[in-house]
Design an enzyme around this catalytic site. Sequence first.
Site, mmCIF file in Angstrom:
data_model
loop_
_atom_site.group_PDB
_atom_site.id
_atom_site.type_symbol
_atom_site.label_atom_id
_atom_site.label_comp_id
_atom_site.label_asym_id
_atom_site.label_seq_id
_atom_site.Cartn_x
_atom_site.Cartn_y
_atom_site.Cartn_z
ATOM 1 N N ARG A 1 63.931 72.414 25.358
ATOM 2 C CA ARG A 1 63.461 71.883 26.991
ATOM 3 C C ARG A 1 64.601 72.021 27.436
ATOM 4 O O ARG A 1 64.986 71.006 28.587
ATOM 5 C CB ARG A 1 62.934 70.548 26.521
ATOM 6 C CG ARG A 1 61.826 70.419 25.916
ATOM 7 C CD ARG A 1 60.446 71.089 26.064
ATOM 8 N NE ARG A 1 59.375 71.120 25.367
ATOM 9 C CZ ARG A 1 59.164 71.683 23.941
ATOM 10 N NH1 ARG A 1 60.257 72.719 23.916
ATOM 11 N NH2 ARG A 1 58.285 71.442 23.342
ATOM 12 N N ARG B 1 60.852 65.889 17.771
ATOM 13 C CA ARG B 1 59.661 66.385 17.674
ATOM 14 C C ARG B 1 59.108 67.625 18.561
ATOM 15 O O ARG B 1 58.538 68.463 17.919
ATOM 16 C CB ARG B 1 58.568 65.129 18.430
ATOM 17 C CG ARG B 1 58.276 65.237 19.853
ATOM 18 C CD ARG B 1 57.050 64.146 20.305
ATOM 19 N NE ARG B 1 57.786 63.149 19.999
ATOM 20 C CZ ARG B 1 58.243 62.342 21.247
ATOM 21 N NH1 ARG B 1 58.450 62.754 22.378
ATOM 22 N NH2 ARG B 1 58.386 61.177 20.934
ATOM 23 N N ASP B 2 59.738 68.023 19.650
ATOM 24 C CA ASP B 2 59.365 69.143 20.305
ATOM 25 C C ASP B 2 59.795 70.455 19.331
ATOM 26 O O ASP B 2 59.046 71.177 19.134
ATOM 27 C CB ASP B 2 60.295 69.209 21.598
ATOM 28 C CG ASP B 2 59.787 68.354 22.587
ATOM 29 O OD1 ASP B 2 58.889 67.875 22.488
ATOM 30 O OD2 ASP B 2 60.540 68.028 23.344
ATOM 31 N N ASP C 1 56.342 59.732 25.549
ATOM 32 C CA ASP C 1 57.513 59.197 25.896
ATOM 33 C C ASP C 1 57.499 58.101 26.745
ATOM 34 O O ASP C 1 58.499 57.296 26.790
ATOM 35 C CB ASP C 1 58.060 60.313 27.039
ATOM 36 C CG ASP C 1 58.537 61.263 25.892
ATOM 37 O OD1 ASP C 1 59.115 61.368 24.993
ATOM 38 O OD2 ASP C 1 58.521 62.496 26.745
ATOM 39 N N GLN D 1 53.346 71.872 31.657
ATOM 40 C CA GLN D 1 53.626 70.602 30.829
ATOM 41 C C GLN D 1 52.271 69.662 31.333
ATOM 42 O O GLN D 1 51.685 69.000 30.412
ATOM 43 C CB GLN D 1 54.930 69.801 31.230
ATOM 44 C CG GLN D 1 55.093 68.802 30.426
ATOM 45 C CD GLN D 1 55.945 67.723 31.231
ATOM 46 O OE1 GLN D 1 55.729 67.202 32.316
ATOM 47 N NE2 GLN D 1 56.994 67.185 30.485
ATOM 48 N N GLY E 1 55.456 71.903 24.907
ATOM 49 C CA GLY E 1 54.934 71.957 23.274
ATOM 50 C C GLY E 1 53.542 72.560 23.429
ATOM 51 O O GLY E 1 52.947 72.809 22.473
HETATM 52 C C1 NOJ Z 1 57.499 65.712 27.250
HETATM 53 C C2 NOJ Z 1 58.403 65.561 25.778
HETATM 54 O O1 NOJ Z 1 59.081 66.945 25.814
HETATM 55 C C3 NOJ Z 1 57.582 65.524 24.626
HETATM 56 O O2 NOJ Z 1 58.411 65.234 23.499
HETATM 57 C C4 NOJ Z 1 56.597 64.220 24.788
HETATM 58 O O3 NOJ Z 1 55.723 64.380 23.614
HETATM 59 C C5 NOJ Z 1 55.991 64.519 25.992
HETATM 60 N N1 NOJ Z 1 56.711 64.814 27.072
HETATM 61 C C6 NOJ Z 1 54.605 63.477 26.103
HETATM 62 O O4 NOJ Z 1 55.148 62.403 26.409
#
Ligand code: NOJ
Length: 815
Positions: free
Chosen positions: A356, A372-373, A505, A702, A722
């Site tokens: 990101r 996670r990403d 988040d 997004q 994602g």
């Molecule tokens: C964007 C973030 O990059 C991601 O890690 C997250 O899961 C989503 N926002 C949802 O909040």
Amino acid sequence: MNYGYFDELSKEYVINRPDTPSPWCNYLGSVDYGAIISNNATGYSFVKSGASGRIIRFRFNSASNDQPGRYIYIRDNSDGDFWSGSWQPVCKPLDKYKSECRHGTAYTQISSSYRSIDTTALYFVPLDKNYEVWQFKIKNNGSEQKNLSVYGMVEFTNHDHYENDTVNLQYSQFISKTYFKGDHILQVINENGSEASSDVDGHCDTMGDPSCRFFGVAGQTVSAFDGEREAFLGYYRNYGNPLAVETGKCSNTAAYNCNSFGALQIDITLAPGEEKEMVFILGAGNEEIAKSVINKYNGEAANTISNVVNTQFEELKKFWHARLNNLQVNTPDSNLNNMVNVWNAYQCFITFLWSRAASFQYCGLRNGLGYRDTVQDIQGIIHLDDKLARERLWLMLSAQVSNGGGLPLVKFDHKAGHVKTPDESEYAKSTGQSYYRADDALWLFPTVITYIKESGEWSFIDEVIPYADKGEATVYNHLRQAIQFNLDRQGSHGFPAGLFADWNDCLRLGTKGESMFVAFQLYYALVIFKEFAQKKGLSDDVKWADEHLDRLSTQFDQYAWQEDQYVRGFTEDGYTIGAKENAEANIWLNPQTWSVISGAAKGEKAKTALNSVYNKLNTKYGARLFYPPFKKYGMPVARMVLFNEGTKENAGIFSQPQGWLILAETIVGNGNRAYEYFTEINPAAMNNHAEIRKLEPYVHGQATEGIDTLNHGRSHVHWLTGTASTVMVSLVNGILGLQPQYDGIKLDPCIPSAWKEFTMNKVFRGKMLNIKVENNEGVEKGVKYIVINGKKLDGCYISCDDIADTNDVLVVMGK
Ligand code: NOJ
């Protein structure tokens, strides 16, 4: 309204109207040198990091939206009229000026036509190089000789570090100089600095390192230059009317204590029908490097260009097309084909490479990989390049802390075994992140199993990999430890705590509040772990997993299921998030889909949960994250109330979960509905409604605005999301039904009943499967039999023993 179309054969998106509703971008380059470019040639470049390796300046969120960039001006010296090779920045009237932009895989070509002069600028980063080339061709299609000047220009940052360059002007303006070196402008930053004067750890994001960049031209002779921005633009002017272009003369000014700049003027004459070519080159490096790079592009004879650039371009195209050709599909829906074959696939690689970090919304300051990403992003490319996926997966396992959790941010220079953890203040100081997320390491489960099954490398499970902080373990034990992390952090119902965030988040559930998303993820992790334990013959581990699975199942029924939906979680003081009786946010998307994906919700319950989504959350542009939005009441743990209602995490149509929704529908066999959801959010399907979606019709964004906003359907935050990987997985694994197994592959599509047939060409472990799927009975799911190379197999599974180097496969669907 549409602004372009997909050219399927050349794997390009072609923009034939430059006044797109937002800058429509492309990504060029690699992790060594990245470049973002819009259809109007705007954007920026960076070496390794958008935060600390910035070369081109870019003004985020400025009124002109996306300036500056890689501009090439043309001036007709007969009367002084001038224009640019891209419509921006001069913006000639569109009835007289024609422009076409072709975004391809790692290259962008922008053509213009004005006053009988045709130009083509091809922008790309050659493979394995840390510079970019702009091949520029200009042709006189008129009947008279033309006397023209061409100006290539770039606005350098004064400092590699984006923030320093932008706001620390009392420093950054006084450290940079430019020199003219015949065929290039050399910018030198911190010329008097040295290793000794550099800060703390010697990075260029600290002040003091000397560094150089160059902007040069091959194939033509430079007639004049400007190394200072104001000399080129003039005061009280802008990119649309630079003084040097208007007057026809760069002033040969170098920069000293101002804004460094690269403008090169090339004067040419063109006879009728004549074409000339030049190559602008921008990169990082000193004079010696600049000279040797530029010389490579100069032909043998004076004023000629060697074919180096064409060869490099062909290599680049071949490289990308070969990757993408590992899966090509031909379904009745060309919009789906365009995404699977080219654009969603390419976006998956870009999110994989750049996480990101850098886009027109992310300015690069997130200088590392979100756990996670990144683990999610890997899933998007496994089917196309499992070797590349393996490297990154290894890295992410080595960024798991020995307590099982993931590091919230993995630095680009991550050194496994030596990293401080979120439990230590040094980590927070250097990353700005001081808490664990509940979900981070749980993403490893679907990613590891997908990798092993695609590659066939079962031995990966026993590979020993260090932890981020201390110690090491096999992949199997890394996974067990990830489960333990969540078992060790639970709330009063026995569900995992949501900690600083779960996937969302904006949900700060803390150490006692419980997340149902993570609970389902944990369930799924246990299912996968149990499968690994069984395959390894570890019965104690199988028993351990079973006990937790049973316990969680009972808890789901007891505390989380409400008539026709699952709740979203519990706050530490006992409030139920996502309960039907709540005034706001009383139905959430993710617990419904994840109950199905994880396997926790079975049979009718699974279908009921998904029906609730369809009935209560779906819109024509996708399903909302929850409903109604937080507005009046909110909750202390729900930070999304800060967003306008219907937006992003506050009841917006968050894009990433749409992939999970599609996948969940395919699991329960609803091909029609899975496809309906996909079509709602498919960027390509919005090509003719670009004025509504606004974002590039070839990439996912997004989030899309929900029904509560003034612009339902408008999408935001392009490219780095994602969504790329989750939607890709839902297509490949779910709708198309390509499901590799340890010793073979399942072909189990879940499609709209109207599809009568489609084909897929998939490379599986180096072997080509030419697959034809027939669906004469019009079912949504179900395979009667498969014929591979003339051999009939019952069901949907092909064993590796039956797979030759090249295979003709017929899949017959039906009841
Ligand atoms: C964007 C973030 O990059 C991601 O890690 C997250 O899961 C989503 N926002 C949802 O909040």
